[in-house]
Design a protein around this motif. Structure first.
Motif, PDB file in Angstrom:
ATOM      1  N   ARG A  20       0.847  -1.209   0.000  1.00  0.00           N
ATOM      2  CA  ARG A  20       0.000   0.000   0.000  1.00  0.00           C
ATOM      3  C   ARG A  20       0.877   1.251   0.000  1.00  0.00           C
ATOM      4  O   ARG A  20       2.014   1.222   0.463  1.00  0.00           O
ATOM      5  CB  ARG A  20      -0.932  -0.005   1.206  1.00  0.00           C
ATOM      6  N   PRO A  21       0.345   2.384  -0.492  1.00  0.00           N
ATOM      7  CA  PRO A  21       1.147   3.615  -0.471  1.00  0.00           C
ATOM      8  C   PRO A  21       1.423   4.069   0.954  1.00  0.00           C
ATOM      9  O   PRO A  21       0.668   3.762   1.874  1.00  0.00           O
ATOM     10  CB  PRO A  21       0.262   4.630  -1.204  1.00  0.00           C
ATOM     11  N   LYS A  22       2.500   4.803   1.096  1.00  0.00           N
ATOM     12  CA  LYS A  22       2.854   5.265   2.435  1.00  0.00           C
ATOM     13  C   LYS A  22       1.995   6.470   2.844  1.00  0.00           C
ATOM     14  O   LYS A  22       1.755   6.676   4.019  1.00  0.00           O
ATOM     15  CB  LYS A  22       4.341   5.631   2.468  1.00  0.00           C
ATOM     16  N   TRP A  38      -1.161  15.507  -0.930  1.00  0.00           N
ATOM     17  CA  TRP A  38      -2.147  14.642  -1.580  1.00  0.00           C
ATOM     18  C   TRP A  38      -3.213  15.492  -2.275  1.00  0.00           C
ATOM     19  O   TRP A  38      -3.569  15.238  -3.425  1.00  0.00           O
ATOM     20  CB  TRP A  38      -2.776  13.740  -0.526  1.00  0.00           C
ATOM     21  N   TYR A  89     -12.616  -4.105  -3.628  1.00  0.00           N
ATOM     22  CA  TYR A  89     -11.791  -3.368  -2.654  1.00  0.00           C
ATOM     23  C   TYR A  89     -12.509  -2.982  -1.366  1.00  0.00           C
ATOM     24  O   TYR A  89     -11.924  -3.036  -0.294  1.00  0.00           O
ATOM     25  CB  TYR A  89     -11.206  -2.069  -3.254  1.00  0.00           C
ATOM     26  N   LEU A  90     -13.750  -2.546  -1.474  1.00  0.00           N
ATOM     27  CA  LEU A  90     -14.420  -1.946  -0.319  1.00  0.00           C
ATOM     28  C   LEU A  90     -15.743  -2.663  -0.095  1.00  0.00           C
ATOM     29  O   LEU A  90     -16.766  -2.259  -0.626  1.00  0.00           O
ATOM     30  CB  LEU A  90     -14.659  -0.457  -0.618  1.00  0.00           C
ATOM     31  N   SER A 101     -19.898   7.674  -2.400  1.00  0.00           N
ATOM     32  CA  SER A 101     -18.784   7.581  -1.453  1.00  0.00           C
ATOM     33  C   SER A 101     -17.644   6.765  -2.047  1.00  0.00           C
ATOM     34  O   SER A 101     -16.467   7.085  -1.865  1.00  0.00           O
ATOM     35  CB  SER A 101     -19.248   6.928  -0.150  1.00  0.00           C
ATOM     36  N   CYS A 151      -0.434  14.808   7.846  1.00  0.00           N
ATOM     37  CA  CYS A 151      -0.847  13.422   7.617  1.00  0.00           C
ATOM     38  C   CYS A 151      -1.017  12.789   8.989  1.00  0.00           C
ATOM     39  O   CYS A 151      -0.437  13.265   9.967  1.00  0.00           O
ATOM     40  CB  CYS A 151       0.229  12.642   6.859  1.00  0.00           C
ATOM     41  N   PRO A 155     -10.136   0.275   3.163  1.00  0.00           N
ATOM     42  CA  PRO A 155      -9.758  -0.770   2.203  1.00  0.00           C
ATOM     43  C   PRO A 155      -8.244  -0.996   2.241  1.00  0.00           C
ATOM     44  O   PRO A 155      -7.511  -0.175   2.798  1.00  0.00           O
ATOM     45  CB  PRO A 155     -10.196  -0.175   0.858  1.00  0.00           C
ATOM     46  N   TRP A 165      -5.501   1.576   1.367  1.00  0.00           N
ATOM     47  CA  TRP A 165      -5.452   2.835   2.119  1.00  0.00           C
ATOM     48  C   TRP A 165      -4.004   3.129   2.513  1.00  0.00           C
ATOM     49  O   TRP A 165      -3.289   2.227   2.927  1.00  0.00           O
ATOM     50  CB  TRP A 165      -6.328   2.721   3.365  1.00  0.00           C
ATOM     51  N   PRO A 166      -3.562   4.381   2.408  1.00  0.00           N
ATOM     52  CA  PRO A 166      -2.167   4.696   2.747  1.00  0.00           C
ATOM     53  C   PRO A 166      -1.843   4.397   4.213  1.00  0.00           C
ATOM     54  O   PRO A 166      -2.731   4.450   5.072  1.00  0.00           O
ATOM     55  CB  PRO A 166      -2.062   6.203   2.501  1.00  0.00           C
ATOM     56  N   PRO A 187      -3.180  11.186   4.371  1.00  0.00           N
ATOM     57  CA  PRO A 187      -3.148  12.645   4.317  1.00  0.00           C
ATOM     58  C   PRO A 187      -4.466  13.210   4.863  1.00  0.00           C
ATOM     59  O   PRO A 187      -5.517  12.577   4.761  1.00  0.00           O
ATOM     60  CB  PRO A 187      -3.025  12.936   2.820  1.00  0.00           C
ATOM     61  N   ASP A 197      -6.637  15.443   4.036  1.00  0.00           N
ATOM     62  CA  ASP A 197      -7.840  15.629   3.228  1.00  0.00           C
ATOM     63  C   ASP A 197      -8.454  14.292   2.824  1.00  0.00           C
ATOM     64  O   ASP A 197      -9.644  14.203   2.567  1.00  0.00           O
ATOM     65  CB  ASP A 197      -7.517  16.463   1.983  1.00  0.00           C
ATOM     66  N   LYS A 198      -7.623  13.278   2.796  1.00  0.00           N
ATOM     67  CA  LYS A 198      -8.146  11.947   2.467  1.00  0.00           C
ATOM     68  C   LYS A 198      -8.913  11.389   3.663  1.00  0.00           C
ATOM     69  O   LYS A 198      -9.988  10.804   3.499  1.00  0.00           O
ATOM     70  CB  LYS A 198      -6.997  11.019   2.049  1.00  0.00           C
ATOM     71  N   ASP A 236     -12.223  13.157   3.697  1.00  0.00           N
ATOM     72  CA  ASP A 236     -13.207  12.587   2.761  1.00  0.00           C
ATOM     73  C   ASP A 236     -13.762  11.275   3.292  1.00  0.00           C
ATOM     74  O   ASP A 236     -14.943  10.968   3.121  1.00  0.00           O
ATOM     75  CB  ASP A 236     -12.556  12.336   1.392  1.00  0.00           C
ATOM     76  N   TRP A 237     -12.901  10.502   3.926  1.00  0.00           N
ATOM     77  CA  TRP A 237     -13.375   9.238   4.509  1.00  0.00           C
ATOM     78  C   TRP A 237     -14.433   9.496   5.579  1.00  0.00           C
ATOM     79  O   TRP A 237     -15.474   8.844   5.613  1.00  0.00           O
ATOM     80  CB  TRP A 237     -12.202   8.450   5.096  1.00  0.00           C
ATOM     81  N   SER A 254     -17.696  10.418   3.988  1.00  0.00           N
ATOM     82  CA  SER A 254     -18.364   9.237   3.434  1.00  0.00           C
ATOM     83  C   SER A 254     -18.915   8.353   4.550  1.00  0.00           C
ATOM     84  O   SER A 254     -20.009   7.791   4.439  1.00  0.00           O
ATOM     85  CB  SER A 254     -17.379   8.422   2.585  1.00  0.00           C
ATOM     86  N   THR A 266     -22.224   9.388   5.846  1.00  0.00           N
ATOM     87  CA  THR A 266     -23.290   9.011   4.910  1.00  0.00           C
ATOM     88  C   THR A 266     -23.590   7.523   5.000  1.00  0.00           C
ATOM     89  O   THR A 266     -24.741   7.112   5.159  1.00  0.00           O
ATOM     90  CB  THR A 266     -22.861   9.360   3.466  1.00  0.00           C
ATOM     91  N   VAL A 267     -22.556   6.726   4.878  1.00  0.00           N
ATOM     92  CA  VAL A 267     -22.749   5.278   4.794  1.00  0.00           C
ATOM     93  C   VAL A 267     -23.310   4.721   6.099  1.00  0.00           C
ATOM     94  O   VAL A 267     -24.192   3.860   6.085  1.00  0.00           O
ATOM     95  CB  VAL A 267     -21.400   4.597   4.442  1.00  0.00           C
TER      96      VAL A 267
END
Lengths: 612, 612
Positions: A142-144, A157, A232-233, A254, B220, B236, B239-240, B244, B246-247, B250-251, B254, B257-258
């Motif tokens: 996974r990305p760091k 990001w 993935y999710l 989402s 981050c 998932p 996921w980094p 970060p 902003d990520k 966003d999660w 979401s 909502t979910v």
């Protein structure tokens, strides 16, 4: 003889070991005949991209020989390894395995039977799941996220995302343009992003999920949650069995955010044209912004995927009198729901899923509803379908028993279409027996039932023709009880205030709903590209089973879905959530291989037999 | 003697069986002394809500006796069952178990040692995870979604959601009002919804996630993904590691909502007051709509949860000259990021996480940066912390080894705070050795390092004082290399264009950033309710370890967090993502029990020793 007997495998594990060792040995020696001899005389090898760069099934030793002669050298398969203890039942050994090819890694499943004194493959499924050099950044890879250290050129990001948004379609061309942002387009978009393929998903509706939001109010998924996960999710474990349309819509929205799927809502494709010399498409679009501003754009993707929905191209009958009818008339896909129709006379033309859903909701809201049955319909009760039809692979019990979505998908994919109906028939016989009273009541009410041409039921109807059934969630009772009036026949014409059937029956109507289904997806190609291209690729969907609405000859796979077509660089993607999830992988890998510049010679490109 | 020896358990499983059988037997007989005798002379029983309706730890046989005398009858524990094969290492048997109480179901973990010839509990963790009659609709109990059948009163999912939105806070009062919609408030909101407790989460910022979006650009997460999952919906696997800001924002959006968390953004709490007679709060709010319209509302919840963030109440020093300083000055929480400060002289007051993050980003953007170190700081490199500090429980390797998030959380929770530092010290000794060169360079550059008062490192500092450290992701090198100038001392005053230290050093400045940390969360109670209530509940956070910034006496648990306080119906919730995830369960269960009208007598309500 004695020594042969002594050496013969006595356990499932040994039998599988022996078969894979022999198979790999024959393949390594490039001895196609020897490899083909390891298949049973009646046998099926289904390959998802691993050998064929296609979605294809070959049959019997001749088919295996043909596939291997064409693909063996370049595929260079190796490292076949049984990946979990094989099962044995009714003389069939089921073995899961992994393997490698010249370009990636694969997994598969074999069903072995005893023939001519040794194990022989009756079915073989081979699938590619990963391209070497394009491994997905997941789990340990996974990305760091944070880039540690100090870096004066660092972009955060959100700056990177912003730059990408600003440049995609302008300074950066997407390698793949996906037209249609429902579950199909979104799942593919997510996979392409994971595979580092520059892609863009466009949809004419403003927000992801609007494809569902815009449908009639009472709509819920007819397939249960275990069957519906996206890649993935997965849905959380509090997700409803049958997700209401607006909830699935919110999920898709989402999902686009979380998976960072490049997505343009409010974008209409005007025209697409392929230039074989430049090997690229020219696609004219109009993009609407949130404040209604419109921008015309031309994109030049290398590949074009139509993911506009197998239920996206409405079939609206053209009838005399539609112009004089004073009431409201629309296709089921444009039906707004039952609000405002209390006390109105509604004629619903059709007797499949949408027709029943719409009749049910209208009746609940106090409309006076008539259903026009034009031909027989297959009905199964939702509970029975869940328990008998899907339970073994997609259910809470299956999950509790260790069945993963990925494995269930592969089990499903491993059953050859040629014989799938044989597996299905007994399931529907069970359902017919279990719900005998229900069917009696429907028949007594005059409803014309069928079970598919060969009694193989709903899923085969779905694969063959994508229509002809209703998964009953309650509305069938309205017809059985006479709450929704049932008439038979074809619609002949409309008058100012009525629908007139072929036999002269007049049905007074304030609203006519055409629940008359959808056309083949190559109709989208006709609209967006040209009739010539639509004809060249031909009918989309169906197996060539020579049953109603699925004319032969036998295709062996679903026509034109998830695989190369007769139009270079044009692809079709879609289907239910299960198919959108599973087959998006193979389509994405085919596109990623092309993006990575790998050779992708296609084995067994299907011929076209039907234009629509 | 021989027979005793023969009967003594020889395996971990037998030892655990024996202990739980004896424990249950003593409890059933209500024989508190016998039960207490099953604990080691030095022992710790940590209970999360199951016995105590509190988050509490008792010590030694006296503590066990006290807890049981107060709680045994009404808890009526039973059905203790070892739930997986126990482990044994270094003379300690570790056993996972489940049990039932009069009101629900629990799970826990015991560490048994041999003392006086038999197994004795050295640590015992008991946790409630489910209330009878309030089981969460998950897995086999998930909602059906579609309501099959026909029903003229049917509301669709979106109609029900719409009605709920329209009525909540108007015709329907939330039972719980959660102030603060960061990860803490959201996780709690999701759990309360699952537990069918009418709740509302409010936040002054417009959208969920804005708490993160509004922070400095380069931020981050400093904790890795495996430690950060929210309840129900894990990230998932792409996921980094370090999401970060902003990520993660966003999660969170979401997620709201979910998980259908009732959430009002743009809502400011003006004032809250408790009426003990009516047993309800009066909370005045101002809610801003998307178009800027403002509405004043009064809510009357039964319970008020402050989830405004343990890093939410900025500590801004009051200094002479702040009014004459002509440059810009702000607290780190209000720092907009480095854009626009290229070439500017920036003084960052402080030397912990935010200070380093901000110094690093400013330096990257070409600012001239000076860090004012006021007291020593504990620094560990992120990689070392991940591998040595968290790896066993929260890492890709742990996941691959079968460690689930839930189990890791319970392991973490099972270590008594009283001795946790003993577990931590050796880990930090390893880190110090591994990164010796790094620390040498920092010290040579004049940076004042510490490892906590007792060498127990970062996590203990976090639990004790929530400050005093930097998880190095690269910026420490800037100080070591002199790229960021380092000075020592306290700020004495500001002039028109400089920061002046106590020793007279003048630091010319265009911008002053006060990276001076945060105050105790009861400061929020002072702002929203009254100073009297803030003083009554006292300091929030800390263990009473009698170390720097965590004055004694020993509390045994974090002050006022996730448990009843001295103010009836007032609760505090927050912490990092791990704590927000795990402790939201126990807080939600306490609130759900009250909503369900169960008796919830609190054992061991903590006394208040410090006002802030």
């Amino acid at each position: 003889m004695t020594s042969t007997l002594d050496a013969s495998p006595t356990t499932a594990a040994a039998r599988a070991q022996e078969w894979f060792a022999a198979f790999e040995d024959a393949l390594r020696a490039r001895d196609v005949d020897r490899a083909a001899g390891l298949f049973a005389r009646t046998s099926f090898w289904r390959d998802l991209v691993a050998f064929s760069w296609n979605v294809t099934t070959v049959e019997d030793r001749d088919g295996v020989t043909d596939l291997l002669r064409a693909t063996l050298d370049r595929t260079d398969p190796s490292g076949f390894a049984v990946s979990e203890p094989p099962d044995e039942a009714d003389g069939v050994t089921t073995a899961w395995f992994t393997f490698a090819t010249a370009v990636g890694r694969g997994r598969g499943m074999a069903r072995l039977v005893e023939e001519d004194g040794g194990p022989r493959a009756w079915t073989l499924l081979t699938t590619l799941y990963e391209l070497t050099g394009r491994e997905e950044p997941r789990g340990p890879a996974r990305p760091k996220g944070a880039e540690h250290g100090v870096d004066r050129e660092r972009l955060t990001w959100s700056e990177r995302r912003e730059r990408e948004r600003a440049e995609l379609g302008r300074r950066e061309q997407p390698f793949v343009l996906v037209v249609g942002g429902g579950q199909g387009g979104i799942a593919l978009g997510a996979r392409l992003r994971q595979l580092q393929v520059p892609a863009l998903v466009v949809d004419r509706r403003a927000r992801p999920g609007d494809q569902w939001r815009s449908r009639y109010e009472s709509l819920c998924l007819h397939d249960p949650v275990w069957y519906d996960h996206l890649p993935y999710l997965p849905f959380p474990d509090n997700w409803p069995v049958f997700a209401p349309k607006d909830k699935i819509a919110d999920w898709l929205e989402s999902y686009v955010t979380v998976m960072e799927v490049p997505y343009w809502g409010g974008t209409e494709v005007r025209r697409a044209e392929y230039d074989p010399a430049a090997a690229e498409w020219t696609v004219d679009l109009v993009r609407s912004g949130p404040d209604g501003e419109r921008e015309e754009l031309t994109l030049r993707p290398r590949h074009l995927v139509l993911a506009t929905g197998m239920s996206g191209k409405p079939n609206v009958p053209v009838l005399p009198g539609q112009d004089v009818f004073r009431g409201e008339q629309h296709h089921s896909s444009a039906h707004p729901g039952p609000d405002g129709y209390a006390g109105k006379r509604v004629v619903v033309v059709g007797s499949n899923n949408s027709a029943f859903d719409i009749c049910g909701a209208l009746w609940e809201h106090g409309a006076d509803v008539t259903m026009v049955q034009r031909s027989s319909t297959h009905i199964v009760k939702s509970d029975s379908l869940m328990e008998i039809g899907l339970g073994a692979l997609y259910s809470e019990e299956a999950v509790a028993g260790g069945m993963t979505t990925e494995k269930a998908d592969l089990v499903f994919a491993s059953i050859p279409y040629r014989v799938m109906h044989e597996f299905q028939i007994p399931l529907y016989e069970q359902m017919r027996e279990r719900d005998a009273d229900f069917y009696d009541r429907l028949e007594k009410a005059g409803f014309r039932l069928d079970w598919g041409d060969d009694g193989s039921g709903l899923f085969m109807k779905y694969l063959r023709r994508g229509s002809g059934y209703y998964i009953d969630v309650g509305a069938a009772d309205l017809v059985a009880d006479g709450d929704v009036r049932l008439v038979h026949g074809q619609v002949d014409r409309l008058t100012e205030d009525a629908v007139v059937l072929g036999d002269g029956t007049e049905l007074p109507a304030d609203l006519v709903v055409y629940a008359t289904g959808y056309g083949s997806m190559n109709g989208w190609a006709a609209d967006l590209i040209s009739q010539e291209v639509a004809d060249r690729v031909g009918k989309v969907w169906g197996l060539g089973s020579d049953t109603t609405k699925d004319p032969g000859p036998w295709e062996g796979e679903q026509r034109n879905m998830w695989k190369p077509t007769q139009q270079e660089a044009l692809w079709f993607h879609g289907g239910n959530l299960h198919q959108s999830r599973h087959y998006s992988l193979y389509l994405a890998l085919q596109l990623a291989a092309r993006h990575a510049g790998r050779e992708t010679p296609v084995y067994g490109l299907a011929e076209v037999h039907h234009r629509r």
